[in-house]
Design a protein around this motif. Sequence first.
Motif, PDB file in Angstrom:
ATOM      1  N   ALA A 255       0.844  -1.192   0.000  1.00  0.00           N
ATOM      2  CA  ALA A 255       0.000   0.000   0.000  1.00  0.00           C
ATOM      3  C   ALA A 255       0.879   1.241   0.000  1.00  0.00           C
ATOM      4  CB  ALA A 255      -0.925   0.016   1.214  1.00  0.00           C
ATOM      5  N   CYS A 256       0.462   2.234  -0.755  1.00  0.00           N
ATOM      6  CA  CYS A 256       1.103   3.542  -0.795  1.00  0.00           C
ATOM      7  C   CYS A 256       0.021   4.570  -0.469  1.00  0.00           C
ATOM      8  CB  CYS A 256       1.711   3.787  -2.175  1.00  0.00           C
ATOM      9  SG  CYS A 256       2.326   5.455  -2.414  1.00  0.00           S
ATOM     10  N   GLU A 257       0.155   5.273   0.651  1.00  0.00           N
ATOM     11  CA  GLU A 257      -0.928   6.119   1.136  1.00  0.00           C
ATOM     12  C   GLU A 257      -0.392   7.450   1.651  1.00  0.00           C
ATOM     13  OE1 GLU A 257      -3.850   2.615   2.850  1.00  0.00           O
ATOM     14  OE2 GLU A 257      -1.846   2.871   3.678  1.00  0.00           O
ATOM     15  N   LYS A 258      -1.245   8.459   1.597  1.00  0.00           N
ATOM     16  CA  LYS A 258      -0.860   9.787   2.065  1.00  0.00           C
ATOM     17  C   LYS A 258      -0.726   9.806   3.579  1.00  0.00           C
ATOM     18  CE  LYS A 258      -3.026  12.328  -1.755  1.00  0.00           C
ATOM     19  NZ  LYS A 258      -4.040  13.351  -2.126  1.00  0.00           N
ATOM     20  N   ASP A 259       0.105  10.737   4.049  1.00  0.00           N
ATOM     21  CA  ASP A 259       0.297  10.911   5.479  1.00  0.00           C
ATOM     22  C   ASP A 259      -1.045  11.218   6.153  1.00  0.00           C
ATOM     23  OD1 ASP A 259       1.577  11.271   7.927  1.00  0.00           O
ATOM     24  OD2 ASP A 259       1.882  13.410   7.571  1.00  0.00           O
ATOM     25  N   GLY A 260      -1.379  10.465   7.176  1.00  0.00           N
ATOM     26  CA  GLY A 260      -2.641  10.641   7.871  1.00  0.00           C
ATOM     27  C   GLY A 260      -3.755   9.760   7.357  1.00  0.00           C
ATOM     28  N   GLU A 277      -4.360  -3.973  -0.210  1.00  0.00           N
ATOM     29  CA  GLU A 277      -3.621  -3.487  -1.387  1.00  0.00           C
ATOM     30  C   GLU A 277      -4.141  -2.117  -1.805  1.00  0.00           C
ATOM     31  OE1 GLU A 277      -0.665  -4.328  -4.481  1.00  0.00           O
ATOM     32  OE2 GLU A 277      -1.218  -5.466  -2.677  1.00  0.00           O
ATOM     33  N   ASN A 278      -3.231  -1.177  -2.010  1.00  0.00           N
ATOM     34  CA  ASN A 278      -3.610   0.177  -2.423  1.00  0.00           C
ATOM     35  C   ASN A 278      -2.477   0.795  -3.240  1.00  0.00           C
ATOM     36  OD1 ASN A 278      -4.469   2.796  -2.744  1.00  0.00           O
ATOM     37  ND2 ASN A 278      -4.936   3.154  -0.592  1.00  0.00           N
ATOM     38  N   THR A 279      -2.671   0.866  -4.542  1.00  0.00           N
ATOM     39  CA  THR A 279      -1.652   1.427  -5.436  1.00  0.00           C
ATOM     40  C   THR A 279      -2.152   2.672  -6.159  1.00  0.00           C
ATOM     41  OG1 THR A 279      -2.344  -0.028  -7.253  1.00  0.00           O
ATOM     42  CG2 THR A 279      -0.598  -0.842  -5.801  1.00  0.00           C
ATOM     43  N   GLU A 280      -3.231   3.270  -5.678  1.00  0.00           N
ATOM     44  CA  GLU A 280      -3.840   4.406  -6.365  1.00  0.00           C
ATOM     45  C   GLU A 280      -2.841   5.531  -6.618  1.00  0.00           C
ATOM     46  OE1 GLU A 280      -6.823   4.851  -7.651  1.00  0.00           O
ATOM     47  OE2 GLU A 280      -7.633   2.901  -7.060  1.00  0.00           O
ATOM     48  N   LEU A 281      -2.015   5.838  -5.644  1.00  0.00           N
ATOM     49  CA  LEU A 281      -1.092   6.948  -5.775  1.00  0.00           C
ATOM     50  C   LEU A 281       0.039   6.694  -6.768  1.00  0.00           C
ATOM     51  CD1 LEU A 281      -0.719   8.162  -2.064  1.00  0.00           C
ATOM     52  CD2 LEU A 281      -2.133   9.132  -3.881  1.00  0.00           C
ATOM     53  N   LEU A 282       0.188   5.450  -7.178  1.00  0.00           N
ATOM     54  CA  LEU A 282       1.234   5.132  -8.153  1.00  0.00           C
ATOM     55  C   LEU A 282       0.797   5.415  -9.584  1.00  0.00           C
ATOM     56  CD1 LEU A 282       2.641   1.754  -6.750  1.00  0.00           C
ATOM     57  CD2 LEU A 282       3.319   4.091  -6.199  1.00  0.00           C
ATOM     58  N   GLY A 283      -0.479   5.649  -9.771  1.00  0.00           N
ATOM     59  CA  GLY A 283      -0.971   5.940 -11.111  1.00  0.00           C
ATOM     60  C   GLY A 283      -1.716   4.779 -11.727  1.00  0.00           C
ATOM     61  N   PRO A 284      -2.399   5.031 -12.832  1.00  0.00           N
ATOM     62  CA  PRO A 284      -3.293   4.026 -13.430  1.00  0.00           C
ATOM     63  C   PRO A 284      -2.588   2.827 -14.040  1.00  0.00           C
ATOM     64  CG  PRO A 284      -3.134   5.982 -14.825  1.00  0.00           C
ATOM     65  CD  PRO A 284      -2.449   6.324 -13.549  1.00  0.00           C
ATOM     66  N   GLU A 311       7.341  11.854   1.719  1.00  0.00           N
ATOM     67  CA  GLU A 311       6.176  12.477   2.349  1.00  0.00           C
ATOM     68  C   GLU A 311       5.014  11.515   2.557  1.00  0.00           C
ATOM     69  OE1 GLU A 311       5.878  13.514  -2.117  1.00  0.00           O
ATOM     70  OE2 GLU A 311       7.427  13.344  -0.552  1.00  0.00           O
ATOM     71  N   ASN A 312       5.075  10.326   1.974  1.00  0.00           N
ATOM     72  CA  ASN A 312       3.964   9.381   2.093  1.00  0.00           C
ATOM     73  C   ASN A 312       4.364   8.127   2.862  1.00  0.00           C
ATOM     74  OD1 ASN A 312       2.239  11.085   0.602  1.00  0.00           O
ATOM     75  ND2 ASN A 312       3.094  10.311  -1.296  1.00  0.00           N
ATOM     76  N   HIS A 313       3.390   7.280   3.106  1.00  0.00           N
ATOM     77  CA  HIS A 313       3.604   6.058   3.894  1.00  0.00           C
ATOM     78  C   HIS A 313       3.455   4.826   2.999  1.00  0.00           C
ATOM     79  CE1 HIS A 313       3.427   7.718   8.118  1.00  0.00           C
ATOM     80  NE2 HIS A 313       3.043   8.750   7.391  1.00  0.00           N
ATOM     81  N   TYR A 314       4.313   3.844   3.245  1.00  0.00           N
ATOM     82  CA  TYR A 314       4.262   2.580   2.516  1.00  0.00           C
ATOM     83  C   TYR A 314       4.045   1.432   3.489  1.00  0.00           C
ATOM     84  CZ  TYR A 314       6.063   5.159  -1.470  1.00  0.00           C
ATOM     85  OH  TYR A 314       6.212   6.059  -2.486  1.00  0.00           O
ATOM     86  N   SER A 315       3.253   0.460   3.064  1.00  0.00           N
ATOM     87  CA  SER A 315       3.032  -0.760   3.841  1.00  0.00           C
ATOM     88  C   SER A 315       3.433  -1.959   2.995  1.00  0.00           C
ATOM     89  CB  SER A 315       1.560  -0.883   4.251  1.00  0.00           C
ATOM     90  OG  SER A 315       1.142   0.231   5.019  1.00  0.00           O
ATOM     91  N   PHE A 316       4.150  -2.889   3.612  1.00  0.00           N
ATOM     92  CA  PHE A 316       4.609  -4.103   2.942  1.00  0.00           C
ATOM     93  C   PHE A 316       4.183  -5.299   3.786  1.00  0.00           C
ATOM     94  CE2 PHE A 316       7.641  -0.635   2.342  1.00  0.00           C
ATOM     95  CZ  PHE A 316       7.690  -0.529   0.965  1.00  0.00           C
TER      96      PHE A 316
END
Length: 377
Positions: A255-260, A277-284, A311-316
């Motif tokens: 997952a790639c998510e905004k801070d907060g 799973e969250n890849t929205e911020l990586l682009g289409p 500036e963002n948070h990653y989860s693995f």
Amino acid sequence: VGNGSSDGGAKKAVGNGSASKASSGVANGGVTVAKVEAVKKSSQADRKPVEKVDKVEKQTQRAAVESGPTTTGSTGGEGAPRLKYSDPNKTENPGGCTPPPLDLQGIPPTSTWIHSPLLVRAAPHVSHKVDGIQCTATSQLRVNNIPIPFETDLFKGVAMIRVANLQDSPKTYFKGRNRKLQVAIQGQFKTRTRFDKVFSGQEFYEKIPSLPPKRVVDTVFSLLSSKLPPTFLQDVFADKPYFLSPLVNTCQGFACEKDGEQQDVFGLESNKWAIQENTELLGPEVPKDGEKRRKFFATASNLERFYFEPENHYSFDYYQHFMDMNSMRFVVTSFLGFDVSGIVGKQPMQLSMAKNMDGDGYYWNFESWHKTLMEGE
């Protein structure tokens, strides 16, 4: 140390080993340095998403320390040097940073291990702080029921480590599954780093003493080659053997998510305690499905176009069902398995590790020792 709760509670070592309910990140001889609220029973109802950060500081409240003896992945970077993936049979450990000579003197006596027959710790050759306290070779990590807040020179975040078949292994996670281990890491990279520069896997301190003949090993890897990404690196015959592959390609959940807005690394019951799973911020162009995302990042050309942004948070989220850390057996099927301790020798197994391939160091490195390795059983 008393038994931990099977579904979210935890114990902490106190003085002579008596136990009281609390959350604890690192133990190191049994003297309490910090205390926090007991971790609530894990359920979707009472584990609300953590609100705005500092997220790491909020998750820190779930762990205490006992002491004793990210980021969006953006494309770009024209002109950046390409990582040259080397021959899988090269003899030196790639990445520029390798484990130092093994020091057995710093390992605490097996009678003090809070997760016996296992000792879980941050690898001493990598500087880790847990709850702001510097880890040493004798510091032990308390796993299974609480996230562990940690920081290294390259990364700040939390680790949720679950190990099967221990007294306090969470039944809510392992029931009905063949899994033997889960490690979920969440946090922020301290510098902007390209995806192809961050690798994960297994590194050994010393040669593996009891390997089959090289031709047998080569045959095994040739049979597995269709299942391994072209970015996979290995050399089991090196002085410091290794198996390495890109972190974003290795993890089952990402997952790639905004801070907060980052999810709870503990997980939710509705999602079987896994990272969503969250890849929205990586682009289409990046697949939204975990398996397809892994295939997408199995090629160097795709890895080179994305960055971990601070500036963002990653989860693995990584899990496996082959290696039983509690028994040191590699389980192929319910009828077939073998003892690994006689093969790897007196050295630890890594639970989770991520390193910078330009030689800048490790993002994190957590390892596990087994009692039989220390007592010659």
